[in-house]
Design a protein around this motif. Structure first.
Motif, PDB file in Angstrom:
ATOM      1  N   LEU A  51      -4.352  11.216   3.724  1.00 52.88           N
ATOM      2  CA  LEU A  51      -5.173  11.535   2.547  1.00 52.88           C
ATOM      3  C   LEU A  51      -5.879  10.297   2.033  1.00 52.88           C
ATOM      4  N   GLY A  52      -5.143   9.174   2.061  1.00 52.70           N
ATOM      5  CA  GLY A  52      -5.732   7.947   1.552  1.00 52.70           C
ATOM      6  C   GLY A  52      -4.742   6.813   1.573  1.00 52.70           C
ATOM      7  N   ILE A  53      -5.269   5.608   1.429  1.00 51.95           N
ATOM      8  CA  ILE A  53      -4.429   4.411   1.342  1.00 51.95           C
ATOM      9  C   ILE A  53      -4.745   3.765  -0.003  1.00 51.95           C
ATOM     10  N   THR A  54      -3.708   3.602  -0.818  1.00 45.48           N
ATOM     11  CA  THR A  54      -3.870   3.029  -2.155  1.00 45.48           C
ATOM     12  C   THR A  54      -3.212   1.660  -2.188  1.00 45.48           C
ATOM     13  N   VAL A  84       0.834  -1.199   0.000  1.00 45.86           N
ATOM     14  CA  VAL A  84       0.000   0.000   0.000  1.00 45.86           C
ATOM     15  C   VAL A  84       0.869   1.249   0.000  1.00 45.86           C
ATOM     16  N   SER A  85       0.308   2.306  -0.551  1.00 50.68           N
ATOM     17  CA  SER A  85       0.971   3.598  -0.603  1.00 50.68           C
ATOM     18  C   SER A  85       0.078   4.589   0.137  1.00 50.68           C
ATOM     19  N   VAL A  86       0.653   5.282   1.127  1.00 50.29           N
ATOM     20  CA  VAL A  86      -0.161   6.100   2.028  1.00 50.29           C
ATOM     21  C   VAL A  86       0.241   7.569   1.916  1.00 50.29           C
ATOM     22  N   GLY A  87      -0.699   8.400   1.514  1.00 52.18           N
ATOM     23  CA  GLY A  87      -0.446   9.839   1.416  1.00 52.18           C
ATOM     24  C   GLY A  87      -0.727  10.505   2.759  1.00 52.18           C
ATOM     25  N   VAL A  88       0.259  11.220   3.282  1.00 55.30           N
ATOM     26  CA  VAL A  88       0.074  11.962   4.536  1.00 55.30           C
ATOM     27  C   VAL A  88       0.523  13.395   4.300  1.00 55.30           C
ATOM     28  N   ILE A  89      -0.270  14.348   4.764  1.00 55.83           N
ATOM     29  CA  ILE A  89       0.085  15.765   4.617  1.00 55.83           C
ATOM     30  C   ILE A  89      -0.295  16.509   5.897  1.00 55.83           C
ATOM     31  N   ASP A  90       0.265  17.718   6.072  1.00 55.68           N
ATOM     32  CA  ASP A  90      -0.274  18.581   7.126  1.00 55.68           C
ATOM     33  C   ASP A  90      -1.148  19.612   6.426  1.00 55.68           C
ATOM     34  N   TYR A  91      -2.411  19.601   6.772  1.00 57.36           N
ATOM     35  CA  TYR A  91      -3.418  20.407   6.067  1.00 57.36           C
ATOM     36  C   TYR A  91      -4.163  21.244   7.093  1.00 57.36           C
ATOM     37  N   HIS A  92      -4.079  22.554   6.952  1.00 60.64           N
ATOM     38  CA  HIS A  92      -4.694  23.481   7.919  1.00 60.64           C
ATOM     39  C   HIS A  92      -4.316  23.127   9.354  1.00 60.64           C
TER      40      HIS A  92
END
Length: 327
Positions: free
Chosen positions: A219-222, A205-213
């Protein structure tokens, strides 16, 4: 209100520069023209250039990252949107330069960039926070190589990969001892340090992580289903893989990955876009690597995840610019 001048910086010195130019074009197209004046900068082996409306290349002054236009006017930027994959934008070199000339930029700082570009060091730091990874053997160019001992320690198959390289360049899956030497040579073509890792059989799996506000969000798990032996360059960029977002996981595993991915991001003091790769084996996520400037072309995983999460590309990129300007 005077609009802030934002340079979208793309390209790079590695074979990933083509992907970076696509990523940069998407960000250039999507950034709000109501809020920003947006410019394109190419950083390439042959030089650093401002790209004007007619696609002319005008050299960048490296003393302060400004551009002298043919009109005689000097163009100075309020912030740089860094979307270079690989060196020098993903390994800390560009960030250290920008710090030295007093330029604001998106993403993490030079230390986090340098650390996460080094797979061995990243996994060593994260092990201290209880984040598991594959067993591995680390080699430098010129080290004596005992093939039998490596296989005795790690078993077969193994993955041989450059320690510092992106886009799965130079990675081989080795099933027989006789293939090991060739795989080591291929990896050493990309980097002077390599990792040989035990094979983890499971779901990638590829996991998008960000700091948002101001908040760290997953963000999601692909789920990555590669048609090749593994998620290599061909699978990443030439369509030889199926990417399923959201991944087909039970709720318990999904939560486990979200917790580990956030923990990894925060433990490393990350900022900006990130995409980390895991193999889930027997319900446990094992970390492979962390990317701090992941692909951001329309076909890339992070924009797909943002879409499903409900954040527009414009908001996602605008959030990065605002954080850079507030530094």
């Amino acid at each position: 209100m005077t609009k802030k001048k934002v340079a979208v910086v793309m390209g790079g010195y590695s074979d990933e520069y083509k992907v970076s130019l696509k990523s940069g074009q998407l960000i250039y197209d999507e950034l709000s023209r109501e809020l920003y004046d947006v410019f394109k900068i190419y950083i390439l082996k042959e030089g650093w250039f401002f790209i004007d409306k007619d696609e002319n290349r005008i050299p960048v002054n490296k003393a302060d990252f400004s551009v002298k236009l043919p009109s005689g006017e000097e163009l100075k930027f309020d912030a740089c949107f860094n979307i270079i994959h690989g060196t020098p934008g993903e390994n800390g070199i560009l960030q250290a330069y920008w710090d030295a000339v007093g330029m604001k930029y998106t993403g993490c700082n030079f230390y986090q960039s340098a650390l996460t570009f080094n797979k061995k060091d990243t996994l060593a730091v994260l092990a201290k926070y209880g984040i598991p990874s594959a067993k591995s053997v680390y080699l430098r160019k010129g080290d004596a190589i005992d093939e039998e001992q490596i296989i005795a320690e790690l078993g077969l198959p193994v993955f041989v990969k450059p320690n510092q390289s992106g886009s799965s360049l130079g990675i081989s899956k080795v099933k027989e001892v006789s293939e090991l030497q060739k795989a080591i040579e291929i990896a050493f073509q990309e980097d002077d340090e390599i990792l040989i890792e035990s094979f983890l059989k499971g779901t990638e799996v590829s996991v998008g992580v960000i700091d948002y506000h101001g908040e760290t969000i997953v963000l999601g798990i692909t789920e990555i289903v590669s048609k090749n032996e593994f998620f290599d360059y061909d699978a990443k960029y030439n369509g030889a893989s199926e990417e399923i977002t959201p991944a087909r996981l039970d709720e318990e595993t999904k939560l486990k990955i979200e917790v580990i991915a956030k923990k990894a991001y925060e433990s490393l003091g990350m900022s900006g876009f990130s995409r980390s790769e895991y193999i889930i084996m027997d319900g446990t996520p094992y970390m492979l690597e962390m990317n701090t400037n992941p692909g951001f072309s329309p076909a890339s995983i992070l924009p797909q995840q943002a879409k499903i999460y409900g954040i527009s590309i414009q908001d996602l990129c605008g959030n990065e610019v605002e954080k850079a300007l507030a530094k």
